[in-house]
Design a protein around this motif. Sequence first.
Motif, PDB file in Angstrom:
ATOM      1  N   PRO A   8     -87.393-102.350 -85.786  1.00  0.00           N
ATOM      2  CA  PRO A   8     -87.204-100.927 -86.078  1.00  0.00           C
ATOM      3  C   PRO A   8     -86.938-100.130 -84.801  1.00  0.00           C
ATOM      4  O   PRO A   8     -87.389-100.514 -83.711  1.00  0.00           O
ATOM      5  CB  PRO A   8     -88.541-100.497 -86.702  1.00  0.00           C
ATOM      6  CG  PRO A   8     -89.182-101.770 -87.161  1.00  0.00           C
ATOM      7  CD  PRO A   8     -88.709-102.837 -86.217  1.00  0.00           C
ATOM      8  N   VAL A   9     -86.222 -99.029 -84.932  1.00  0.00           N
ATOM      9  CA  VAL A   9     -85.960 -98.142 -83.806  1.00  0.00           C
ATOM     10  C   VAL A   9     -87.288 -97.500 -83.398  1.00  0.00           C
ATOM     11  O   VAL A   9     -87.991 -96.947 -84.245  1.00  0.00           O
ATOM     12  CB  VAL A   9     -84.937 -97.045 -84.173  1.00  0.00           C
ATOM     13  CG1 VAL A   9     -84.732 -96.074 -83.011  1.00  0.00           C
ATOM     14  CG2 VAL A   9     -83.616 -97.663 -84.603  1.00  0.00           C
ATOM     15  N   PRO A  10     -87.648 -97.559 -82.115  1.00  0.00           N
ATOM     16  CA  PRO A  10     -88.905 -96.941 -81.686  1.00  0.00           C
ATOM     17  C   PRO A  10     -88.897 -95.428 -81.896  1.00  0.00           C
ATOM     18  O   PRO A  10     -87.860 -94.778 -81.749  1.00  0.00           O
ATOM     19  CB  PRO A  10     -88.983 -97.258 -80.193  1.00  0.00           C
ATOM     20  CG  PRO A  10     -87.993 -98.331 -79.951  1.00  0.00           C
ATOM     21  CD  PRO A  10     -86.953 -98.222 -81.013  1.00  0.00           C
ATOM     22  N   GLN A  11     -90.058 -94.909 -82.231  1.00  0.00           N
ATOM     23  CA  GLN A  11     -90.204 -93.466 -82.414  1.00  0.00           C
ATOM     24  C   GLN A  11     -89.822 -92.773 -81.108  1.00  0.00           C
ATOM     25  O   GLN A  11     -90.185 -93.207 -80.025  1.00  0.00           O
ATOM     26  CB  GLN A  11     -91.636 -93.113 -82.794  1.00  0.00           C
ATOM     27  CG  GLN A  11     -91.798 -91.692 -83.231  1.00  0.00           C
ATOM     28  CD  GLN A  11     -93.176 -91.445 -83.836  1.00  0.00           C
ATOM     29  OE1 GLN A  11     -93.995 -92.343 -83.955  1.00  0.00           O
ATOM     30  NE2 GLN A  11     -93.413 -90.213 -84.212  1.00  0.00           N
ATOM     31  N   GLY A  12     -89.049 -91.714 -81.213  1.00  0.00           N
ATOM     32  CA  GLY A  12     -88.635 -90.954 -80.043  1.00  0.00           C
ATOM     33  C   GLY A  12     -87.293 -91.370 -79.459  1.00  0.00           C
ATOM     34  O   GLY A  12     -86.727 -90.651 -78.642  1.00  0.00           O
ATOM     35  N   LEU A  13     -86.767 -92.539 -79.866  1.00  0.00           N
ATOM     36  CA  LEU A  13     -85.443 -92.966 -79.402  1.00  0.00           C
ATOM     37  C   LEU A  13     -84.412 -92.440 -80.394  1.00  0.00           C
ATOM     38  O   LEU A  13     -84.387 -92.860 -81.556  1.00  0.00           O
ATOM     39  CB  LEU A  13     -85.366 -94.495 -79.307  1.00  0.00           C
ATOM     40  CG  LEU A  13     -84.065 -95.065 -78.738  1.00  0.00           C
ATOM     41  CD1 LEU A  13     -83.861 -94.643 -77.274  1.00  0.00           C
ATOM     42  CD2 LEU A  13     -84.069 -96.596 -78.842  1.00  0.00           C
ATOM     43  N   PRO A  14     -83.560 -91.501 -79.983  1.00  0.00           N
ATOM     44  CA  PRO A  14     -82.615 -90.918 -80.938  1.00  0.00           C
ATOM     45  C   PRO A  14     -81.557 -91.922 -81.395  1.00  0.00           C
ATOM     46  O   PRO A  14     -81.092 -92.748 -80.621  1.00  0.00           O
ATOM     47  CB  PRO A  14     -81.974 -89.766 -80.161  1.00  0.00           C
ATOM     48  CG  PRO A  14     -82.170 -90.103 -78.727  1.00  0.00           C
ATOM     49  CD  PRO A  14     -83.419 -90.931 -78.637  1.00  0.00           C
ATOM     50  N   VAL A  15     -81.205 -91.833 -82.674  1.00  0.00           N
ATOM     51  CA  VAL A  15     -80.140 -92.654 -83.256  1.00  0.00           C
ATOM     52  C   VAL A  15     -78.868 -91.831 -83.222  1.00  0.00           C
ATOM     53  O   VAL A  15     -78.778 -90.794 -83.877  1.00  0.00           O
ATOM     54  CB  VAL A  15     -80.485 -93.084 -84.694  1.00  0.00           C
ATOM     55  CG1 VAL A  15     -79.296 -93.808 -85.332  1.00  0.00           C
ATOM     56  CG2 VAL A  15     -81.724 -93.954 -84.708  1.00  0.00           C
ATOM     57  N   ARG A  16     -77.889 -92.288 -82.451  1.00  0.00           N
ATOM     58  CA  ARG A  16     -76.630 -91.550 -82.333  1.00  0.00           C
ATOM     59  C   ARG A  16     -75.495 -92.164 -83.138  1.00  0.00           C
ATOM     60  O   ARG A  16     -74.459 -91.524 -83.322  1.00  0.00           O
ATOM     61  CB  ARG A  16     -76.207 -91.459 -80.862  1.00  0.00           C
ATOM     62  CG  ARG A  16     -77.106 -90.557 -80.059  1.00  0.00           C
ATOM     63  CD  ARG A  16     -76.435 -90.177 -78.767  1.00  0.00           C
ATOM     64  NE  ARG A  16     -77.346 -89.502 -77.874  1.00  0.00           N
ATOM     65  CZ  ARG A  16     -77.172 -89.427 -76.581  1.00  0.00           C
ATOM     66  NH1 ARG A  16     -76.104 -89.977 -76.011  1.00  0.00           N
ATOM     67  NH2 ARG A  16     -78.048 -88.799 -75.831  1.00  0.00           N
ATOM     68  N   GLN A  17     -75.658 -93.418 -83.569  1.00  0.00           N
ATOM     69  CA  GLN A  17     -74.590 -94.072 -84.321  1.00  0.00           C
ATOM     70  C   GLN A  17     -75.190 -95.099 -85.277  1.00  0.00           C
ATOM     71  O   GLN A  17     -76.237 -95.688 -84.982  1.00  0.00           O
ATOM     72  CB  GLN A  17     -73.601 -94.756 -83.378  1.00  0.00           C
ATOM     73  CG  GLN A  17     -72.877 -93.772 -82.476  1.00  0.00           C
ATOM     74  CD  GLN A  17     -72.110 -94.454 -81.356  1.00  0.00           C
ATOM     75  OE1 GLN A  17     -72.556 -95.452 -80.811  1.00  0.00           O
ATOM     76  NE2 GLN A  17     -70.966 -93.894 -81.020  1.00  0.00           N
ATOM     77  N   VAL A  18     -74.494 -95.328 -86.393  1.00  0.00           N
ATOM     78  CA  VAL A  18     -74.884 -96.333 -87.377  1.00  0.00           C
ATOM     79  C   VAL A  18     -73.623 -97.115 -87.746  1.00  0.00           C
ATOM     80  O   VAL A  18     -72.610 -96.519 -88.128  1.00  0.00           O
ATOM     81  CB  VAL A  18     -75.488 -95.687 -88.640  1.00  0.00           C
ATOM     82  CG1 VAL A  18     -75.827 -96.749 -89.678  1.00  0.00           C
ATOM     83  CG2 VAL A  18     -76.717 -94.850 -88.286  1.00  0.00           C
ATOM     84  N   TYR A  19     -73.679 -98.440 -87.606  1.00  0.00           N
ATOM     85  CA  TYR A  19     -72.545 -99.315 -87.906  1.00  0.00           C
ATOM     86  C   TYR A  19     -72.981-100.413 -88.849  1.00  0.00           C
ATOM     87  O   TYR A  19     -74.164-100.766 -88.892  1.00  0.00           O
ATOM     88  CB  TYR A  19     -71.979 -99.951 -86.630  1.00  0.00           C
ATOM     89  CG  TYR A  19     -71.328 -98.959 -85.711  1.00  0.00           C
ATOM     90  CD1 TYR A  19     -70.009 -98.581 -85.902  1.00  0.00           C
ATOM     91  CD2 TYR A  19     -72.033 -98.385 -84.664  1.00  0.00           C
ATOM     92  CE1 TYR A  19     -69.399 -97.657 -85.053  1.00  0.00           C
ATOM     93  CE2 TYR A  19     -71.446 -97.465 -83.816  1.00  0.00           C
ATOM     94  CZ  TYR A  19     -70.133 -97.109 -84.018  1.00  0.00           C
ATOM     95  OH  TYR A  19     -69.535 -96.198 -83.193  1.00  0.00           O
ATOM     96  N   GLY A  20     -72.018-100.988 -89.583  1.00  0.00           N
ATOM     97  CA  GLY A  20     -72.373-102.008 -90.547  1.00  0.00           C
ATOM     98  C   GLY A  20     -71.494-103.238 -90.538  1.00  0.00           C
ATOM     99  O   GLY A  20     -70.285-103.147 -90.352  1.00  0.00           O
ATOM    100  N   TYR A  21     -72.144-104.375 -90.748  1.00  0.00           N
ATOM    101  CA  TYR A  21     -71.470-105.635 -91.044  1.00  0.00           C
ATOM    102  C   TYR A  21     -71.310-105.641 -92.559  1.00  0.00           C
ATOM    103  O   TYR A  21     -72.268-105.879 -93.288  1.00  0.00           O
ATOM    104  CB  TYR A  21     -72.308-106.829 -90.588  1.00  0.00           C
ATOM    105  CG  TYR A  21     -72.364-107.004 -89.095  1.00  0.00           C
ATOM    106  CD1 TYR A  21     -71.470-107.849 -88.451  1.00  0.00           C
ATOM    107  CD2 TYR A  21     -73.299-106.322 -88.327  1.00  0.00           C
ATOM    108  CE1 TYR A  21     -71.507-108.007 -87.069  1.00  0.00           C
ATOM    109  CE2 TYR A  21     -73.347-106.478 -86.941  1.00  0.00           C
ATOM    110  CZ  TYR A  21     -72.447-107.321 -86.332  1.00  0.00           C
ATOM    111  OH  TYR A  21     -72.483-107.483 -84.975  1.00  0.00           O
ATOM    112  N   LEU A  22     -70.100-105.323 -93.046  1.00  0.00           N
ATOM    113  CA  LEU A  22     -69.845-105.153 -94.466  1.00  0.00           C
ATOM    114  C   LEU A  22     -69.125-106.383 -95.008  1.00  0.00           C
ATOM    115  O   LEU A  22     -68.056-106.749 -94.514  1.00  0.00           O
ATOM    116  CB  LEU A  22     -69.017-103.888 -94.707  1.00  0.00           C
ATOM    117  CG  LEU A  22     -69.636-102.599 -94.154  1.00  0.00           C
ATOM    118  CD1 LEU A  22     -68.711-101.417 -94.413  1.00  0.00           C
ATOM    119  CD2 LEU A  22     -71.024-102.363 -94.728  1.00  0.00           C
ATOM    120  N   PHE A  23     -69.709-106.997 -96.049  1.00  0.00           N
ATOM    121  CA  PHE A  23     -69.237-108.278 -96.568  1.00  0.00           C
ATOM    122  C   PHE A  23     -68.525-108.119 -97.903  1.00  0.00           C
ATOM    123  O   PHE A  23     -68.972-107.367 -98.773  1.00  0.00           O
ATOM    124  CB  PHE A  23     -70.419-109.235 -96.751  1.00  0.00           C
ATOM    125  CG  PHE A  23     -71.064-109.619 -95.461  1.00  0.00           C
ATOM    126  CD1 PHE A  23     -70.609-110.712 -94.738  1.00  0.00           C
ATOM    127  CD2 PHE A  23     -72.123-108.877 -94.961  1.00  0.00           C
ATOM    128  CE1 PHE A  23     -71.206-111.056 -93.539  1.00  0.00           C
ATOM    129  CE2 PHE A  23     -72.729-109.219 -93.754  1.00  0.00           C
ATOM    130  CZ  PHE A  23     -72.266-110.313 -93.040  1.00  0.00           C
TER     131      PHE A  23
END
Length: 162
Positions: A8-23
Motif C-alpha cells: 500500500p502507498v504509505p500515508q502522507g506520500l501523495p499519489v500523482r498518477q494511476v496506471y493500469g495493466y489492462l488485460f
Amino acid sequence: MMRWYAAPVPQGLPVRQVYGYLFDGEGRVLLQDDLGRFNLPGGKPEPGEEDYHTILARESLEESQVAIGRTAYLGYVRVEDPGEEPYAQVRLAGLLDEFLERAPDESTGRTYRRLMTSLERAPGLLQWGEHGTAQAETAAVVAAATLGVELAGTDAKAEYVD
C-alpha cells in the motif's frame, strides 16, 4: 529515481498518477503507443478524485478509448526527482470490457495506438528497467489470482486494435 513496492502507498506520500495493466480476453495487456514510445493507460487524478479504479477508468477512456471492468491493486512506484518532493505512481491490474473508436486524448490532443501484447513482452517495450519487470511479475500473479486472467504466452500474437 524510481523504486517499485508491491505494498500500500504509505500515508502522507501523495499519489500523482494511476496506471493500469489492462488485460483482454486472450490474456494480453494493453500498451499505448505514442509514435513508438509505449506506456500503460492512466494518468493524473482530477481534483477530489481519490479512488484508484475511478481515476484509471476515466484516464483509460480519455487516452485509449477503452472501458474497463474490475481492477485489483498491485502496488506503487516511489518517484524521487531532484528538487521535488517524493510522490507515488499507483499501479492496478484490470479487465478490458470494450474498445471504442479511437479519438484524440483530451489533454494532449494526441491519438495513441493500442497495442495488445503478452505481459512478458511489456517490460521491454515500456523500457522501465528492473522496476518495470517487477511490476509485470506482480501483475501476473494478481491478474491470475484475483481477476482470473489466463495470461497469454510469449507466442501470443501482438496486434494493434485501432
